[in-house]
Design a protein around this motif. Structure first.
Motif, PDB file in Angstrom:
ATOM      1  N   LYS A   1      25.894 -17.547 -26.573  1.00  0.00           N
ATOM      2  CA  LYS A   1      25.258 -16.667 -27.857  1.00  0.00           C
ATOM      3  C   LYS A   1      26.145 -15.408 -27.724  1.00  0.00           C
ATOM      4  CE  LYS A   1      21.218 -16.877 -29.528  1.00  0.00           C
ATOM      5  NZ  LYS A   1      19.856 -16.752 -29.731  1.00  0.00           N
ATOM      6  N   ILE A   2      25.990 -14.921 -26.342  1.00  0.00           N
ATOM      7  CA  ILE A   2      26.574 -13.493 -25.926  1.00  0.00           C
ATOM      8  C   ILE A   2      28.137 -13.591 -26.123  1.00  0.00           C
ATOM      9  CG2 ILE A   2      27.002 -11.829 -24.054  1.00  0.00           C
ATOM     10  CD1 ILE A   2      24.018 -12.695 -23.201  1.00  0.00           C
ATOM     11  N   LEU A   3      28.731 -14.470 -25.716  1.00  0.00           N
ATOM     12  CA  LEU A   3      30.035 -15.014 -25.829  1.00  0.00           C
ATOM     13  C   LEU A   3      30.572 -14.942 -27.180  1.00  0.00           C
ATOM     14  CD1 LEU A   3      30.793 -17.473 -22.857  1.00  0.00           C
ATOM     15  CD2 LEU A   3      31.798 -15.257 -22.960  1.00  0.00           C
ATOM     16  N   GLN A   4      30.044 -15.663 -27.850  1.00  0.00           N
ATOM     17  CA  GLN A   4      30.140 -15.918 -29.131  1.00  0.00           C
ATOM     18  C   GLN A   4      30.324 -14.682 -30.125  1.00  0.00           C
ATOM     19  OE1 GLN A   4      27.674 -18.919 -30.258  1.00  0.00           O
ATOM     20  NE2 GLN A   4      28.821 -20.269 -29.819  1.00  0.00           N
ATOM     21  N   ASN A   5      29.208 -13.791 -29.750  1.00  0.00           N
ATOM     22  CA  ASN A   5      29.432 -12.550 -30.536  1.00  0.00           C
ATOM     23  C   ASN A   5      30.154 -11.440 -30.105  1.00  0.00           C
ATOM     24  OD1 ASN A   5      27.753 -10.101 -31.970  1.00  0.00           O
ATOM     25  ND2 ASN A   5      27.933  -9.287 -29.645  1.00  0.00           N
ATOM     26  N   LYS A   6      30.684 -11.552 -28.676  1.00  0.00           N
ATOM     27  CA  LYS A   6      31.938 -10.474 -28.067  1.00  0.00           C
ATOM     28  C   LYS A   6      33.048 -11.203 -28.630  1.00  0.00           C
ATOM     29  CE  LYS A   6      33.701  -7.811 -25.144  1.00  0.00           C
ATOM     30  NZ  LYS A   6      33.570  -6.349 -25.131  1.00  0.00           N
TER      31      LYS A   6
ATOM     32  N   PHE B   1      21.252  -7.107 -28.632  1.00  0.00           N
ATOM     33  CA  PHE B   1      20.678  -7.689 -27.493  1.00  0.00           C
ATOM     34  C   PHE B   1      20.257  -9.035 -27.797  1.00  0.00           C
ATOM     35  CE2 PHE B   1      17.413  -8.395 -24.588  1.00  0.00           C
ATOM     36  CZ  PHE B   1      17.744  -7.962 -23.137  1.00  0.00           C
ATOM     37  N   PHE B   2      20.632 -10.062 -27.618  1.00  0.00           N
ATOM     38  CA  PHE B   2      20.490 -11.420 -28.060  1.00  0.00           C
ATOM     39  C   PHE B   2      19.331 -12.018 -27.216  1.00  0.00           C
ATOM     40  CE2 PHE B   2      24.745 -10.555 -29.206  1.00  0.00           C
ATOM     41  CZ  PHE B   2      24.806 -10.896 -30.416  1.00  0.00           C
ATOM     42  N   GLU B   3      18.518 -12.594 -27.996  1.00  0.00           N
ATOM     43  CA  GLU B   3      17.321 -13.104 -27.204  1.00  0.00           C
ATOM     44  C   GLU B   3      17.389 -14.614 -26.660  1.00  0.00           C
ATOM     45  OE1 GLU B   3      12.778 -14.373 -29.215  1.00  0.00           O
ATOM     46  OE2 GLU B   3      13.265 -12.373 -29.490  1.00  0.00           O
ATOM     47  N   GLY B   4      16.527 -14.710 -25.652  1.00  0.00           N
ATOM     48  CA  GLY B   4      16.512 -16.415 -24.915  1.00  0.00           C
ATOM     49  C   GLY B   4      15.277 -16.362 -24.297  1.00  0.00           C
TER      50      GLY B   4
ATOM     51  N   LEU C   1      10.318 -11.912 -23.713  1.00  0.00           N
ATOM     52  CA  LEU C   1       9.010 -10.975 -23.385  1.00  0.00           C
ATOM     53  C   LEU C   1       9.454  -9.586 -23.171  1.00  0.00           C
ATOM     54  CD1 LEU C   1       5.905 -10.424 -22.915  1.00  0.00           C
ATOM     55  CD2 LEU C   1       6.286 -10.915 -20.471  1.00  0.00           C
ATOM     56  N   ALA C   2      10.470  -9.266 -22.385  1.00  0.00           N
ATOM     57  CA  ALA C   2      10.865  -7.937 -22.226  1.00  0.00           C
ATOM     58  C   ALA C   2      11.431  -7.496 -23.574  1.00  0.00           C
ATOM     59  CB  ALA C   2      12.053  -8.028 -21.380  1.00  0.00           C
ATOM     60  N   ARG C   3      12.296  -8.031 -24.250  1.00  0.00           N
ATOM     61  CA  ARG C   3      12.662  -7.784 -25.864  1.00  0.00           C
ATOM     62  C   ARG C   3      11.731  -7.331 -26.675  1.00  0.00           C
ATOM     63  NH1 ARG C   3      14.962  -8.536 -30.502  1.00  0.00           N
ATOM     64  NH2 ARG C   3      17.053  -8.159 -30.865  1.00  0.00           N
TER      65      ARG C   3
END
Length: 467
Positions: free
Chosen positions: A304-309, A140-143, A148-150
């Motif tokens: 970041k999400i795309l790169q991880n996928k 679960f990548f942070e941005g 705050l939620a993370r």
């Protein structure tokens, strides 16, 4: 083990078939699926709670005598009951056991087999938390949209019910990661506290279970079960809207858990203050802990999400394609992941490399493709540049006329061009409340009607925003 279980159950079916009408056999025994046999416990799967209760009411003696004859005295029947077929969600129940005294070869009575009392609570060998272990904090990548939620979710997973975040209420639009965070919390708790009873479920499933409990007069069992949970995680709590009796039962469960230092985590598509059809006493409790917004991911987080996928799927996608997808797919994380899957499929089937041309074609076919989507960031940047006011001042509590005007115009355009609620808009513009946002939008509308110069300015700003 599975094969052995199937053979044992088939032997039992042969006996049962000889003792009941064919129609009854086909209705009540043919749909049963044998799952496991271990330590004298035979686990079978049945389609519903009603199915289980009918078998126990009508065929208990026949089933028990057959099990003892074909498998051995003291055999215990364990039911796995499907409560939601689509997600394969189930609960387990032990069958009732009646004393059974078979005769030996000389006709002498043997001592009754010692069996568990039906009034004793039977804990399953392993409580099913319904947690999907593939969703963790690691992936679960942070941005800026979810920091705050993370952070709060990680604190809860580290110390459930021992932080100020109880309950933790996470809200935001579909596809931004609320469910991912729920499962990450559950996995984190189970890793650190394996003895705790953690349960994840949707509010829809809670509603279905409550309806069945009322129908079968098992409300007390329903409440007792939920009051035994250490960490209760309920997704899409807004689905209880308008259900007065379900809300009343959840209210008592909530109170019991909270008063006994148990952790509650809930998600919704809007903040508690914007929920309709939910009792005020529940909304008040939703606000006891932390209510935090999960926003749509910004461009850097989308990359970041795309790169991880891409990395996890072992793909090779050029950087310009990733940049193009991140720039144009802005709605939610699911769309991003779906595009990568579609690209992979098209690349394999058509035997061609993934490039910008293929990405454009796939995106046009696969999702709601909006190349010029208006974002909150674009509105804020455009308005601050047009009025030559720094963004930091717009976010500040300053009451200077030019700053207030720019702030109100930003709120007006966010309301016009996005689906954010008033409270969500307020949180993006200096953490104002929904009443302030409503006043700002009304003020801008009033000026548009009477001030031609102001109307001309807004027309130019809108052109810049949408271009």
């Amino acid at each position: 083990m599975k094969k052995n279980c199937q053979i044992l159950w088939n032997n039992c079916l042969e006996v049962i078939r000889d003792n009941i009408p064919e129609m009854a056999f086909n209705t009540w025994f043919a749909p049963i699926v044998p799952l496991n046999y271990k330590d004298r416990v035979l686990t079978i799967q049945v389609p519903s709670q009603f199915f289980y209760e009918y078998l126990e009411d009508k065929y208990l003696d026949l089933i028990q005598q057959t099990l003892y004859r074909e498998i051995g005295e003291g055999t215990i029947l364990n039911y796995r009951i499907l409560v939601e077929t689509e997600s394969n969600t189930a609960v387990e129940m032990r069958g009732e056991v009646k004393p059974y005294t078979p005769s030996d070869k000389r006709g002498e009575k043997k001592p009754p087999v010692k069996v568990p009392s039906p009034f004793d609570r039977v804990e399953p060998a392993q409580f099913d938390s319904q947690i999907n272990s593939k969703y963790t904090f690691t992936n679960f990548f942070e941005g800026s949209s979810n920091r705050l939620a993370r952070t709060a979710a990680e604190a809860v997973a580290m110390n459930p019910a021992k932080t100020a975040f109880n309950p933790l209420f996470i809200h935001g639009p579909s596809g931004v990661g609320k469910t991912h965070l729920c499962h990450a919390i559950g996995s984190g708790v189970l890793d650190r506290y394996p003895d705790k009873k953690v349960l994840y479920l949707s509010a829809h499933l809670f509603k279905v279970q409550y309806t069945d409990a009322r129908r079968f007069n098992t409300i007390n069992d329903f409440i007792n079960f939920y009051q035994s949970i250490d960490v209760l995680i309920i997704d899409d709590i807004q689905e209880l809207s308008g259900l007065e009796k379900t809300q009343n039962t959840f209210f008592h469960i909530f109170n019991h858990l909270h008063q006994n230092n148990k952790q509650l985590v809930m998600t919704a598509d809007c903040a508690p203050m914007d929920m309709q059809g939910v009792e005020e006493r529940l909304l008040t409790r939703f606000r006891w802990g932390l209510s935090t917004l999960l926003e749509r991911p910004d461009k850097e987080l989308r990359k970041k999400i795309l790169q991880n996928k891409v990395l996890s799927d072992g793909l090779s996608i050029p950087e310009n394609v990733i940049e193009y997808i991140a720039e144009n797919v802005t709605e939610n994380v699911r769309d991003l992941e779906g595009i990568v899957v579609s690209l992979m499929a098209h690349s394999i089937i058509n035997n061609r490399d993934i490039d910008l041309s293929l990405a454009r074609r796939v995106m046009e076919q696969s999702i709601r493709f909006e190349q010029k989507r208006v974002t909150v960031d674009k509105i804020q940047n455009t308005v601050s540049e047009y009025y030559n006011v720094k963004k930091e001042l717009i976010q500040s509590p300053s009451r200077k006329r030019e700053i207030v005007q720019a702030r109100q115009v930003i709120m007006y355009f966010i309301k016009k061009h996005t689906e954010l609620s008033l409270s969500q808009i307020g949180s993006r513009v200096g953490n104002r409340n929904h009443a302030t946002v409503l006043h700002a939008c009304n003020t801008v509308k009033n000026y548009l009607d009477v001030d031609k110069g102001f109307r001309s300015d807004l027309e130019e700003i809108e052109r810049l925003i949408t271009s």
